[in-house]
Structure formats: C-alpha cells, structure tokens
Motif scaffolding. Sequence first.
Motif, PDB file in Angstrom:
ATOM      1  N   ASP A 220      32.610  52.448  90.478  1.00 44.22           N
ATOM      2  CA  ASP A 220      33.637  51.988  89.537  1.00 44.22           C
ATOM      3  C   ASP A 220      34.319  53.225  88.913  1.00 44.22           C
ATOM      4  O   ASP A 220      33.644  54.083  88.340  1.00 44.22           O
ATOM      5  N   GLU A 222      35.840  53.611  86.237  1.00 42.57           N
ATOM      6  CA  GLU A 222      35.534  53.722  84.805  1.00 42.57           C
ATOM      7  C   GLU A 222      34.186  54.424  84.596  1.00 42.57           C
ATOM      8  O   GLU A 222      34.036  55.270  83.710  1.00 42.57           O
ATOM      9  N   ARG A 225      34.575  58.076  85.324  1.00 43.86           N
ATOM     10  CA  ARG A 225      35.261  58.746  84.205  1.00 43.86           C
ATOM     11  C   ARG A 225      34.285  58.975  83.054  1.00 43.86           C
ATOM     12  O   ARG A 225      34.262  60.056  82.452  1.00 43.86           O
TER      13      ARG A 225
END
Length: 530
Positions: A220, A222, A225
């Motif tokens: 993912d 996200e 990050r």
Amino acid sequence: MSGGNLDLVIVGAGFAGMYMLHRARKLGLSARVIEAGSGVGGTWYWNRYPGARCDVESMQYSYQFDDALQQEWDWSERYAPQPEILRYANHVADRFDLRRDITFNARETTAAFDEAANLWRLETDSGERIAGRFCVMATGCLSSWNMPRFKGLEQFQGKRYHTGQWPHEGVDFTGLRVGVIGTGSSAIQSIPIIAGQAAQLTVFQRTPNYTIPAHNAPLDPEYKRAIKSDYAGMRARAKQTIPGIDFKLNPKSALEVSAEERQREYEARWAAGGLMFGASFADISLSKAANDTAAEFVRGKIREIVHDPKVAELLAPDYTIGCKRLCVDTGYWATFNRPNVALVDVSKQPIEEITAKGVKLAGREYEVDAIVFATGFDAMTGALTKIDIRGVGGLSLRDKWDHGPRTYLGLAMAGFPNLFTVTGPGSPSVLTNMLPSIEQHVEWIGDCIAFARDNGKQRVEPQAQAEEAWVAHVGELAGATLRHTCNSWYQGANIDGKPRVFMPYIGGFPAYVKTCNQVAAGGYTGFALS
Ligand code: NA7
C-alpha cells in the motif's frame, strides 16, 4: 599501507561484499571484489527458482547505510520476489559505481597468508592471482549448494535442476512430469508454481516442514509513505529486537493464557502471515509445552486445508516448530489437493537410486522428465571450506573446523590473521534479518582495519582463548533453547559427515552488537594486534 598490493581483497559480490567494497572506499582503502557469478546479488543472483522471494518483509530487507537509497527505492510487494531483489542489488551497484572494482566470473579456489609479507594471496579457478593485506570472506551463509550423492545421478536422461543454481533463462515445466526432492523453503516456494505448470508433480519428502502463509500482496503506497517518513525510527526499533526486525513479540507465555486466548492469538498471527507467527508467545522457542501448542495449531491448519487425511498426516511435522527455519509460503498446503500432485514419503525408505527415467525407492520407479533438487546448502561453513584457506604455518581452515566451526564473534579465526568473515558461524546471521547483520559486520570490520592502519599495525588476529570462550558461549546459548532438538542445517545435520554443532549465535542482535562494540571500544579486546 598496501605498497603495490591491495589493502583489501573481498570474496563475493552479494549484499555483504558490495557494502564491504563501498565501505572500504569510504575509509580510503584500496579494495577489489572477486565474484564467481557474472553479476552482483549473491543469493539473489543464484536462486532464481520459480517463486523465490524473501521471507523478511521488503521494507526491512534492504540497506540502511544511505538514507537517499532507502528513500528512492520503491518495493512493490510485501515480500519482494527474487527478480526485484536482484534489480535492487544492481541498482546499488550502479548507484555507488561498484562494478569497476569487481572481477566477475572468477571463483576463488585458494587463499594463503604470506607471513613474511603479512599478505593474503588468493588464486581463482582461472589462475588469476591477487594479494591484499586484509581479506574479507563475504561468501554467504547459504551459497554452497548441496547435491546429495544419489546413486545413478549421472544416468538420468531428463533435465536436472538445483534450486540454488537455477538457469538464468528460467524453466518451463508445462506438460512435463516433474519430481521435486526436498521440502525446505526453496521447495515450499517453488512447488505451488511448478504444480501449476507440470502435467504431474511428485514431491519426495524426507522431513515435513512448518510453513505459515505469506499473504503476500502489493504494498500500500500509504504504508510505504508512513515507513519512509520515519525510516530511521523503524530501523532503530528493529535493532532492539532479537532478530533485528521491527515486529511485535507477545510477551505472554503460551501456557499462562486461556485456551481461547491462545487460539485467538495463533489465528490472528496466521491471518497476518509470515515468520512472526513464531512470536505469538514469548516462550515458544524455550518451552516444549508452549511450543507444542503452536505446533499443534499449525498441524490443525494442515488437516483443515489438505483434503486427504493420509496426505495431511504425512505433511504434518511432529518436531519442535521453529527448530528448522520456519517457512513462509503461498498456497503450499493446498497444492497437495491438486489431482496432478503426489507426495512420496522417503523418510523410512530413502531414495535408492536415480535411474535413467526417474527416481527409485522401495522397489518402485517414479518416472519423470525433470528433477528439481531442492536439497539445500552446506550452510554457513560450506562456502568457506570449499576454498583452500591456509593461515599461519600453513594451517588449513578445513582442519581447524574439522569438529565444527571455531570463530571469535563469527568474525575472525585464531591462526588466520587479517582474515574476516561477514555473518560467519558464531554470529547471529541466519537467525536475524541478514541486511542489518551484514551492515553491522561490514562496519565493524572496516573500523577494525582502519584502527590497525591508524595505529601502524600489520596484523590483527584473535587470541586462542578469546575464540575458545566465544565458541563455548555460542554452544551454551544454543543448548538453552529448543533449536538443537531437530535435524536442521543450523547444526549441519543435512550434510552427511558434517559435525553436529549449532553454528549461529542465538543470543540475538542487540546482545551481539553490544559485545562487538565493547570489543572495539576496548581497543579490540581478544585480538592480538602487532
Ligand atoms: P533446506 O531447508 O535445507 O531444505 C532441503 C530439503 O532437501 C530438506 O527438505 C531436506 O530434507 C531435503 N533433502 C536433503 N537431502 C536429501 C536426500 N538425500 N533425500 C531426500 N531429501 C533430502 O534448503 P532450502 O534451499 O529449501 O532452504 C534453505 C534456506 O534458504 C531456508 O531455510 C531459508 O532460510 C532460505 P531434511 O529436512 O534434511 O530431512
């Protein structure tokens, strides 16, 4: 320092050798790497079998020495497949311009310490010679592939493959009758894929293994990050854990909680997937009774997934879970429900012979068009003892290790001055995330060599009593866990005639690093510098 010779010769261009070269340059040392393959990547260069992937999650199985590198590299899956890890290794080689100091296609055959000149003199299989003040063996823990001496091997008329030496162009098993010998991690990763191609797959199993589903998936963005926003924090947390991996160990005992709580925890870990199943409870690797609960949970899953109860029983291991290295799979158990897959038990009646047409045991011949030997490695010591390494007075490493490997900190050996091993026997290595362990060793070795240089020392060699004490310590720690209770490659049990000694240091990454740091801070205590 070198007077025409190199400061440092490094053997192997896997993750250890690559970083050693980079580090040597940073320290102003002249260095060259000798590599048997035609490219960098070590394990990930050789092990190209179908389904090969790392069982440590990608975001943690990478270098951390350069923040820009870890920020710019983009892993695609939770567990990186072999081709992606190999691309990463090549990216690192390009980014740090490593190739100009690597000699490829050259296999080291001999390394001898020249006492008069304080030099390591090495020779390759093509007769090339190279000499350096120091020598670092970055030869890998699982790189000397093991081909059991099956009778009749040469007469087989089909194709033979070893998972650790897979053809670069790949293999298409479509429509073939295939035999896989072995059920370790390499087999467990490749069997579901081979089964999907082959007309018929026969798996020859000597010892069943425990494996936990990977639940591999694209990463993912996200999540990536979030990790990258504090990569240093995650790396620091990882270094405080025994395996050097950022994960959650359940501090409770498996025996203290209720049966319901135990089941809930195992189910949650099974659903999460991966090696951290082994951290379901704090005492799984210490108490047989606790271990039995985890082992029985996995056996229950096998019985649930595999339709034929006889096959399920054969696939279910009965020994300590985590004793052999836990495996991580994608669809392994369910593969045995396929109509084109058969399981053959070779534990009581071993393979007698490889015939022209296939595999023979118990008076029956299993005809196959191709055999995949997923038979593992002469782990931890094999890559070193394959080279004729000679120290002071012509002492051979093979002789020194006749009764099992003897090292100081898994880094160096008495009688072999100026020689270092990266993730050698006696270091945490294979019981940890290899990348941080490699980085720690490389940095420690680099610092040690720089210390010798800066202090005008020509020779660095462990003292016999320091080595003796370390060997005893490693053995004592191993004896305190359940890890020594099965036939694992950790203790050489997979290789005929290999001494049974538990080889890795089991005390965990933080304790080990602390000891190494204390040794360095004390001016390299336990080493003689002259
Ligand atoms: P492993 O884990 O050592 O597995 C090798 C397999 O081959 C294992 O099942 C062995 O059975 C089997 N084997 C070895 N010799 C024979 C003979 N003579 N007859 C039948 N079966 C045999 O190697 P892998 O490559 O799968 O994985 C190595 C590591 O790489 C792994 O732990 C991960 O860390 C990554 P045995 O168990 O010895 O009875």
